[in-house]
Scaffold this motif. Sequence first.
Motif, PDB file in Angstrom:
ATOM      1  N   ALA A   1      45.119  28.132  34.139  1.00 35.88           N
ATOM      2  CA  ALA A   1      44.646  29.333  34.836  1.00 35.88           C
ATOM      3  C   ALA A   1      43.591  30.064  34.007  1.00 35.88           C
ATOM      4  O   ALA A   1      42.585  30.545  34.547  1.00 35.88           O
ATOM      5  N   LYS A   2      43.804  30.126  32.703  1.00 41.13           N
ATOM      6  CA  LYS A   2      42.818  30.777  31.819  1.00 41.13           C
ATOM      7  C   LYS A   2      41.469  30.076  31.906  1.00 41.13           C
ATOM      8  O   LYS A   2      40.423  30.727  31.948  1.00 41.13           O
ATOM      9  N   LYS A   3      41.479  28.736  31.939  1.00 40.43           N
ATOM     10  CA  LYS A   3      40.230  27.978  32.060  1.00 40.43           C
ATOM     11  C   LYS A   3      39.533  28.306  33.376  1.00 40.43           C
ATOM     12  O   LYS A   3      38.321  28.481  33.421  1.00 40.43           O
TER      13      LYS A   3
ATOM     14  N   VAL B   1      42.757  32.208  44.626  1.00 42.47           N
ATOM     15  CA  VAL B   1      42.413  30.780  44.699  1.00 42.47           C
ATOM     16  C   VAL B   1      43.122  30.016  43.577  1.00 42.47           C
ATOM     17  O   VAL B   1      43.690  28.939  43.800  1.00 42.47           O
ATOM     18  N   ILE B   2      43.107  30.582  42.379  1.00 43.85           N
ATOM     19  CA  ILE B   2      43.788  29.957  41.239  1.00 43.85           C
ATOM     20  C   ILE B   2      45.286  29.827  41.521  1.00 43.85           C
ATOM     21  O   ILE B   2      45.874  28.770  41.307  1.00 43.85           O
ATOM     22  N   ALA B   3      45.885  30.903  42.008  1.00 51.54           N
ATOM     23  CA  ALA B   3      47.324  30.892  42.326  1.00 51.54           C
ATOM     24  C   ALA B   3      47.633  29.772  43.317  1.00 51.54           C
ATOM     25  O   ALA B   3      48.606  29.036  43.155  1.00 51.54           O
TER      26      ALA B   3
ATOM     27  N   SER C   1      52.776  32.634  45.465  1.00 51.46           N
ATOM     28  CA  SER C   1      51.907  33.728  45.904  1.00 51.46           C
ATOM     29  C   SER C   1      51.069  34.205  44.724  1.00 51.46           C
ATOM     30  O   SER C   1      51.388  33.914  43.566  1.00 51.46           O
ATOM     31  N   ALA C   2      50.019  34.956  45.029  1.00 51.86           N
ATOM     32  CA  ALA C   2      49.184  35.526  43.967  1.00 51.86           C
ATOM     33  C   ALA C   2      49.992  36.539  43.154  1.00 51.86           C
ATOM     34  O   ALA C   2      49.817  36.659  41.942  1.00 51.86           O
ATOM     35  N   THR C   3      50.908  37.223  43.812  1.00 50.52           N
ATOM     36  CA  THR C   3      51.759  38.211  43.130  1.00 50.52           C
ATOM     37  C   THR C   3      52.657  37.524  42.103  1.00 50.52           C
ATOM     38  O   THR C   3      52.783  37.987  40.972  1.00 50.52           O
ATOM     39  N   TYR C   4      53.260  36.413  42.517  1.00 50.96           N
ATOM     40  CA  TYR C   4      54.129  35.675  41.597  1.00 50.96           C
ATOM     41  C   TYR C   4      53.305  35.084  40.448  1.00 50.96           C
ATOM     42  O   TYR C   4      53.732  35.109  39.288  1.00 50.96           O
ATOM     43  N   PHE C   5      52.135  34.571  40.763  1.00 51.38           N
ATOM     44  CA  PHE C   5      51.236  34.055  39.722  1.00 51.38           C
ATOM     45  C   PHE C   5      50.932  35.150  38.696  1.00 51.38           C
ATOM     46  O   PHE C   5      51.012  34.925  37.485  1.00 51.38           O
ATOM     47  N   THR C   6      50.602  36.344  39.172  1.00 49.96           N
ATOM     48  CA  THR C   6      50.294  37.465  38.278  1.00 49.96           C
ATOM     49  C   THR C   6      51.492  37.792  37.386  1.00 49.96           C
ATOM     50  O   THR C   6      51.338  38.015  36.182  1.00 49.96           O
TER      51      THR C   6
END
Length: 102
Positions: free
Chosen positions: A57-59, A69-71, A78-83
């Motif tokens: 994800a950092k890359k 999109v990354i999530a 979800s993007a929330t869970y990814f965060t």
Amino acid sequence: LSDDIIKLLKSRIYSAVSLDEISQLTFYSKTFLNDIFKKNTGMSIMKYYNMLKIQEAKKLLRKNIPIAVIANQLNFESATYFTKVFKKYTQMTPTAYKKTIL
């Protein structure tokens, strides 16, 4: 065995893999796998898998790809869970991380 598991995790960075699946592929119990893996790496299999996903994800964040999109690409629910996971491993949100590198 740990090296084989790491190869599997790396090959599946953009999809999902479960401990059940690894157990079935290796014919070892989940407990045995996690014990051996933790002994060799200092962390559980799923924690290691999440760490690999956050490194990826950092890359992607460095390439200025949107967080949602990354999530999705890294197969987070979800993007929330990814965060939440990203913050757990880096002590900052993906947005804050992005600001430090761009």
